[in-house]
Scaffold this motif. Structure first.
Motif, PDB file in Angstrom:
ATOM      1  N   HIS A  53     -25.716 -44.456  34.045  1.00  0.00           N
ATOM      2  CA  HIS A  53     -26.741 -43.517  33.569  1.00  0.00           C
ATOM      3  C   HIS A  53     -26.610 -43.377  32.050  1.00  0.00           C
ATOM      4  O   HIS A  53     -25.611 -43.749  31.459  1.00  0.00           O
ATOM      5  CB  HIS A  53     -26.549 -42.125  34.191  1.00  0.00           C
ATOM      6  CG  HIS A  53     -26.393 -42.137  35.670  1.00  0.00           C
ATOM      7  ND1 HIS A  53     -27.435 -42.427  36.526  1.00  0.00           N
ATOM      8  CD2 HIS A  53     -25.312 -41.923  36.454  1.00  0.00           C
ATOM      9  CE1 HIS A  53     -26.995 -42.369  37.776  1.00  0.00           C
ATOM     10  NE2 HIS A  53     -25.706 -42.073  37.766  1.00  0.00           N
ATOM     11  N   ASP A  54     -27.636 -42.801  31.437  1.00  0.00           N
ATOM     12  CA  ASP A  54     -27.580 -42.442  30.027  1.00  0.00           C
ATOM     13  C   ASP A  54     -26.719 -41.183  29.956  1.00  0.00           C
ATOM     14  O   ASP A  54     -27.188 -40.084  30.222  1.00  0.00           O
ATOM     15  CB  ASP A  54     -28.999 -42.177  29.514  1.00  0.00           C
ATOM     16  CG  ASP A  54     -29.037 -41.928  28.029  1.00  0.00           C
ATOM     17  OD1 ASP A  54     -28.086 -42.318  27.317  1.00  0.00           O
ATOM     18  OD2 ASP A  54     -30.029 -41.341  27.562  1.00  0.00           O
ATOM     19  N   TYR A  55     -25.446 -41.354  29.642  1.00  0.00           N
ATOM     20  CA  TYR A  55     -24.485 -40.276  29.815  1.00  0.00           C
ATOM     21  C   TYR A  55     -23.388 -40.384  28.769  1.00  0.00           C
ATOM     22  O   TYR A  55     -23.164 -41.450  28.193  1.00  0.00           O
ATOM     23  CB  TYR A  55     -23.881 -40.402  31.223  1.00  0.00           C
ATOM     24  CG  TYR A  55     -23.327 -39.148  31.835  1.00  0.00           C
ATOM     25  CD1 TYR A  55     -24.012 -37.940  31.794  1.00  0.00           C
ATOM     26  CD2 TYR A  55     -22.111 -39.183  32.502  1.00  0.00           C
ATOM     27  CE1 TYR A  55     -23.488 -36.806  32.399  1.00  0.00           C
ATOM     28  CE2 TYR A  55     -21.592 -38.051  33.119  1.00  0.00           C
ATOM     29  CZ  TYR A  55     -22.293 -36.864  33.059  1.00  0.00           C
ATOM     30  OH  TYR A  55     -21.783 -35.747  33.656  1.00  0.00           O
ATOM     31  N   THR A  87     -21.597 -41.135  42.374  1.00  0.00           N
ATOM     32  CA  THR A  87     -22.783 -40.684  41.646  1.00  0.00           C
ATOM     33  C   THR A  87     -22.832 -41.195  40.211  1.00  0.00           C
ATOM     34  O   THR A  87     -23.904 -41.254  39.607  1.00  0.00           O
ATOM     35  CB  THR A  87     -22.826 -39.142  41.587  1.00  0.00           C
ATOM     36  OG1 THR A  87     -21.734 -38.667  40.795  1.00  0.00           O
ATOM     37  CG2 THR A  87     -22.803 -38.536  42.977  1.00  0.00           C
ATOM     38  N   TYR A  89     -21.604 -39.518  37.817  1.00  0.00           N
ATOM     39  CA  TYR A  89     -21.591 -38.299  37.007  1.00  0.00           C
ATOM     40  C   TYR A  89     -20.251 -37.589  37.183  1.00  0.00           C
ATOM     41  O   TYR A  89     -19.477 -37.925  38.080  1.00  0.00           O
ATOM     42  CB  TYR A  89     -22.718 -37.354  37.425  1.00  0.00           C
ATOM     43  CG  TYR A  89     -24.092 -37.852  37.057  1.00  0.00           C
ATOM     44  CD1 TYR A  89     -24.513 -37.872  35.727  1.00  0.00           C
ATOM     45  CD2 TYR A  89     -24.968 -38.299  38.036  1.00  0.00           C
ATOM     46  CE1 TYR A  89     -25.787 -38.319  35.387  1.00  0.00           C
ATOM     47  CE2 TYR A  89     -26.236 -38.755  37.702  1.00  0.00           C
ATOM     48  CZ  TYR A  89     -26.643 -38.760  36.380  1.00  0.00           C
ATOM     49  OH  TYR A  89     -27.892 -39.209  36.039  1.00  0.00           O
TER      50      TYR A  89
END
Length: 92
Positions: A53-55, A87, A89
């Motif tokens: 993800h963009d994280y 996930t 995250y």
């Protein structure tokens, strides 16, 4: 002989007050872009470029001192250790 460090021995991105180009850091096969936050000495933004993800995360040192590359790598490892593999995250 002076005990003062000679100019040029510390990489530019680790010098206090550096607000220039980001550096790329790879830790445990994961790529991160690390940027010094402009006008905020000792504050960094870590963008996880190879993640699902963009994280990323931010980090500030209370003393305003520039982080060394090993300190950046340690911060990235701590971040990655908190990621839920299912996930991508931070684990809850």
């Amino acid at each position: 002989m002076s005990s003062e460090p000679e100019p040029g021995l510390v990489p530019e991105h680790l010098r206090p007050g550096y607000d220039g180009d980001p550096i790329m850091v790879t830790v445990d096969g994961q790529d991160f872009r690390v940027r010094v936050r402009a006008g905020e000495p000792g504050t960094y933004d870590f963008d996880w470029l190879s993640g699902p993800h963009d994280y990323g995360f931010g980090l500030s040192r209370s003393d305003g001192v520039a982080m060394s590359l090993p300190e950046m790598e340690e911060a990235i490892r701590a971040f990655l250790a908190e990621i839920d593999p299912a996930t991508g995250y931070l684990a809850e």
